[in-house]
Write an enzyme that holds these catalytic residues in place. Structure first.
Site, short mmCIF file in Angstrom:
data_model
loop_
_atom_site.label_atom_id
_atom_site.label_comp_id
_atom_site.label_asym_id
_atom_site.label_seq_id
_atom_site.Cartn_x
_atom_site.Cartn_y
_atom_site.Cartn_z
N ASP A 43 -5.94 -4.13 -2.06
CA ASP A 43 -4.95 -3.72 -1.19
C ASP A 43 -4.16 -4.71 -0.35
O ASP A 43 -4.67 -5.60 0.29
CB ASP A 43 -5.40 -2.88 0.11
N SER B 94 0.83 -1.31 0.15
CA SER B 94 0.07 0.13 -0.09
C SER B 94 0.94 1.27 0.07
O SER B 94 1.74 1.49 -1.02
CB SER B 94 -0.94 0.04 1.20
#
Length: 309
Positions: free
Chosen positions: A197, A68
């Site tokens: 993610d 991320s």
């Protein structure tokens, strides 16, 4: 007679060279360094303070793994930007119209107002403009263009498996790694994968580095919450903070079973997921962790001189 003189000369030369060779053998090699940068939204801007230490000591990680925001900042650094240049990038971001992202967490009504505008879609925001903004600051387009090897972590939505991206388009991989469910759209990969993610499966991927590197550093930016009894969390805070709690639990489990050589907690409790406009403050609050790294690297890279018995 000539042969004896040659043999004697070679013998003397060998004896004279022996101490120098022995001394050369005693010179320790620099340990290979693996650096893992974790997930944590805007709090991950603390990674900049960590990278500044590497720049100050003129040391380069041998491999970076990131999830991320860790993939975002790790990718820029691997592409050749210095920590100071990355700080400038986010300073510019904080003053741009894209900083409207930060406003989402200031009042729940803003998120509520945005949802009807995206009916029929599976995300609140489009990350395209942000990624294009980042891409303008580097010539690197693929993993092959990087100065430092990089592993970017995403998650397969259908299987829940961790997906490690290390080839192909750099910013496409970063887009997948930062695709927070509900906030940014998932990223298709091939015909059978939908990537979200990486923090949902591996928020701090030091395990990708342990087999190949002598000194593995993991930087955790998933800070604990600060209790505020008179200010209960709103909808957006509940959603984003629950995601952070999940990641913190995963990281604790990983540390119990196979910890890195150096674990740094650089998160800040009062930083929200999209507070990118607070980059200077975040970097400043990460300085204690940066100093721990500096001490550890100086110790590792400058061991006591070896002496002859």
């Amino acid at each position: 007679m000539t042969s004896r003189l040659i043999i004697a000369a070679l013998t003397i030369a060998t004896l004279l060279a022996a101490p120098a060779l022995q001394g050369a053998e005693k010179q320790p090699e620099r340990p290979s360094i693996g650096l893992a940068l974790g997930s944590g939204g805007a709090g991950g801007l603390a990674h900049i303070a960590i990278l500044q230490v590497f720049d100050d000591l003129d040391v380069e990680p041998d491999h970076i793994s990131g999830t991320s925001i860790g993939a975002v900042i790790g990718g820029l650094y691997a592409a050749g930007l210095s920590a100071e240049e990355i700080l400038d990038v986010f300073d510019d971001f904080g003053g741009s119209r894209m900083d409207a992202l930060s406003g989402l967490v200031e009042a729940d009504v803003q998120l509520t107002e945005l949802i009807p505008l995206r009916l029929g879609r599976n995300a609140v925001l489009d990350s395209t403009e942000f990624l294009e903004f980042l891409a303008k600051h580097t010539d690197a387009e693929t993993f092959d263009d990087l100065r430092i090897p990089l592993s970017v972590v995403a998650t397969d939505y259908w299987s829940g498996d961790t997906v490690v991206l290390a080839e192909g388009e750099l910013f496409r991989a970063i887009e997948a790694s930062m695709a927070v469910p509900g906030l940014f759209e998932p990223v298709p990969q091939g015909d059978d994968r939908l990537l979200i993610d990486g923090g949902t499966s591996n928020p701090l991927p030091w395990n990708l580095l342990q087999e190949d590197h002598d000194f593995v550093i993991a930087v955790d930016v998933s800070a604990s919450r600060k209790q505020a009894p008179n200010d209960p969390p709103g909808l957006t805070d509940l959603l984003f903070t629950t995601f952070s709690i999940m990641q913190s639990s995963q990281i604790r489990h990983m540390r119990e079973h196979d910890p890195p050589d150096l674990f740094l907690e650089a998160g800040t409790a009062d930083i929200r997921l999209l507070d990118f406009n607070r980059v200077e403050e975040i970097v400043e609050k990460a300085q204690p962790s940066a100093e721990k790294l500096r001490e550890a690297l100086e110790t590792r890279l400058d061991p006591p001189a070896q002496t002859d018995p």
